[in-house]
Enzyme design. Structure first.
Site, PDB file in Angstrom:
ATOM      1  N   PRO A  10       0.876  -1.099  -0.018  1.00 14.24           N
ATOM      2  CA  PRO A  10       0.180   0.005  -0.015  1.00 14.24           C
ATOM      3  C   PRO A  10       1.018   1.224  -0.002  1.00 14.24           C
ATOM      4  O   PRO A  10       1.780   1.284   0.914  1.00 14.24           O
ATOM      5  CB  PRO A  10      -0.643  -0.039   1.380  1.00 14.24           C
ATOM      6  N   MET A  11       0.642   2.232  -0.918  1.00 16.89           N
ATOM      7  CA  MET A  11       1.477   3.259  -1.025  1.00 16.89           C
ATOM      8  C   MET A  11       0.675   4.411  -1.165  1.00 16.89           C
ATOM      9  O   MET A  11      -0.369   4.745  -2.172  1.00 16.89           O
ATOM     10  CB  MET A  11       2.388   3.169  -2.359  1.00 16.89           C
ATOM     11  N   GLN A  63      -6.306  -1.390   3.634  1.00 18.57           N
ATOM     12  CA  GLN A  63      -5.522  -0.912   4.762  1.00 18.57           C
ATOM     13  C   GLN A  63      -6.021   0.486   5.480  1.00 18.57           C
ATOM     14  O   GLN A  63      -6.408   1.389   4.886  1.00 18.57           O
ATOM     15  CB  GLN A  63      -4.144  -0.623   4.327  1.00 18.57           C
ATOM     16  N   CYS A  93       3.318   3.729   9.034  1.00 11.19           N
ATOM     17  CA  CYS A  93       3.678   5.105   8.136  1.00 11.19           C
ATOM     18  C   CYS A  93       4.079   5.967   9.318  1.00 11.19           C
ATOM     19  O   CYS A  93       3.543   6.460  10.234  1.00 11.19           O
ATOM     20  CB  CYS A  93       2.117   5.451   7.506  1.00 11.19           C
ATOM     21  N   LYS A 132       0.641  -4.280   9.192  1.00 12.66           N
ATOM     22  CA  LYS A 132       1.847  -4.168   8.445  1.00 12.66           C
ATOM     23  C   LYS A 132       2.737  -2.825   9.611  1.00 12.66           C
ATOM     24  O   LYS A 132       2.103  -2.035   9.968  1.00 12.66           O
ATOM     25  CB  LYS A 132       1.535  -3.038   7.504  1.00 12.66           C
ATOM     26  N   ASN A 204       9.067  -6.738   3.901  1.00 11.24           N
ATOM     27  CA  ASN A 204       8.812  -5.299   2.903  1.00 11.24           C
ATOM     28  C   ASN A 204      10.182  -4.592   3.307  1.00 11.24           C
ATOM     29  O   ASN A 204      10.592  -4.714   4.479  1.00 11.24           O
ATOM     30  CB  ASN A 204       7.528  -4.815   3.229  1.00 11.24           C
ATOM     31  N   GLY A 205      10.319  -3.501   2.295  1.00 12.69           N
ATOM     32  CA  GLY A 205      11.418  -2.624   2.592  1.00 12.69           C
ATOM     33  C   GLY A 205      12.481  -2.878   1.396  1.00 12.69           C
ATOM     34  O   GLY A 205      13.296  -3.917   1.748  1.00 12.69           O
ATOM     35  N   GLY A 206      12.661  -1.947   0.536  1.00 12.67           N
ATOM     36  CA  GLY A 206      13.873  -1.929  -0.098  1.00 12.67           C
ATOM     37  C   GLY A 206      14.122  -3.120  -1.190  1.00 12.67           C
ATOM     38  O   GLY A 206      15.162  -3.342  -1.837  1.00 12.67           O
ATOM     39  N   ARG A 227       8.031   0.624  -3.902  1.00 15.99           N
ATOM     40  CA  ARG A 227       8.255   1.497  -5.007  1.00 15.99           C
ATOM     41  C   ARG A 227       8.781   0.696  -6.235  1.00 15.99           C
ATOM     42  O   ARG A 227       8.508   1.544  -7.272  1.00 15.99           O
ATOM     43  CB  ARG A 227       9.410   2.447  -4.450  1.00 15.99           C
TER      44      ARG A 227
END
Length: 329
Positions: A10-11, A63, A93, A132, A204-206, A227
């Protein structure tokens, strides 16, 4: 058991309903997530606009952002009634607005409250409820902070933990900086999974692409791409073949955009502006000759009143070799 072996994160401002339809045309198997929606917006806002989604998006998760157990339970029930397949609580967040509203990453400091929220949501719905989070915030020790949150929400009934493998620094870093500056600690998430063998844990992450996501699956139950999925969406064409042994829905980005045309025409007929959809295509031909001309044409012409699918077709025609961004990329 909930299957989130691969998901698209989710972004905020990115994973709206148009973006999710676009992503679904590249992978049938990825789990999709809405942008974070606050309980206040859902309970008091335009639910049809906020919660609407296309049937093609399934499986798709809602979310939520909030910290009041009753409000979260009510919002979760609304999401279930609308047809979402999962409801996810945002405890990661780092934006100032989120901190001021007492939700998001600041809740890492209140694991007991998060557990109460999950308990209330689980009692309200039949669909899976997930969390999350980050590995910690500010001066917290990730070893104790993540364990405290994880054990609390699991005891409350959480079905899956999705962990962004970075701390969030609420004091001193901007939201953008929080996506890059705090070092990644994948090993911390692996250790969490090792201590919770019966609980699905998603990392998650990178994560830069599908091949890297696959490497993580040796240690955790799932990987979430953020991303990279948005900025270089062609990567999603590898999800189904590489992770699930199935053919991708379409072979090339040109095919994907052609498959978007009926959806775009339907949306335009309902008053949606072309740019609201095509803004998600900026990275569609990343690295392919003509990609810059594609982006420029959409940027200059997609925002004009009355712009239609011909603008997108003209933009695609500027890409010299759209096959180069196929699943062979």
């Amino acid at each position: 058991m909930l299957d989130i072996s691969f998901a698209i994160a989710p972004m905020m401002d990115w994973t709206d309903r148009h973006c999710r339809v676009f992503h679904r045309l590249m992978t049938r198997r990825a789990r999709l997530y809405t942008e974070m929606l606050t309980t206040g917006a859902i309970l008091h806002g335009d639910r049809r606009r906020l919660l609407g989604f296309d049937a093609s998006e399934h499986p798709v998760a809602l979310q939520l952002g909030g910290s009041d157990p009753r409000d979260l339970a009510a919002a979760a029930k609304i999401g279930e009634d609308v047809g979402y397949d999962e409801v996810n609580l945002n405890v990661g967040c780092p934006s100032d607005r989120v901190k001021d509203g007492r939700f998001g990453a600041c809740l890492m400091a209140e694991p007991a409250l998060v557990a109460r929220c999950i308990d209330a949501m689980k009692r309200a719905v039949q669909i899976p409820v997930t969390v999350k989070c980050r590995i910690g915030i500010d001066d917290q020790d990730p070893e104790t902070a993540l364990d405290a949150l994880a054990r609390g929400v699991i005891a409350a009934g959480a079905d899956t933990l999705i962990v962004h493998a970075r701390k969030a620094w609420l004091n001193g870093l901007s939201p953008k900086e929080n996506r890059d500056i705090p070092p990644l600690d994948y090993d911390r998430v692996y250790r969490l999974k090792a201590t919770l063998p019966g609980v699905p844990v998603v990392i998650n992450g990178g994560i830069a692409g599908v091949a890297e996501a696959k490497q993580h699956l040796a240690y955790v139950d799932g990987a979430m791409l953020g991303r990279a999925a948005y900025q270089e969406p062609w990567r999603l064409l590898r999800v189904d073949p590489d992770l699930f042994g199935e053919a991708a829905p379409h072979a090339t980005m040109k095919d994907v955009l052609e498959a978007m045309m009926p959806y775009i025409e339907s949306e335009l007929a309902q008053g949606t502006r072309l740019h609201s959809i095509t803004r998600h295509f900026v990275g569609a031909f990343h690295g392919v000759p003509g990609a810059r001309a594609f982006r420029r044409h959409l940027a200059e012409n997609g925002v004009r009143p009355g712009a239609g699918v011909d603008v997108l077709r003209d933009a695609i025609a500027r890409v010299e070799d759209p096959v180069a961004a196929s699943i062979a990329a």
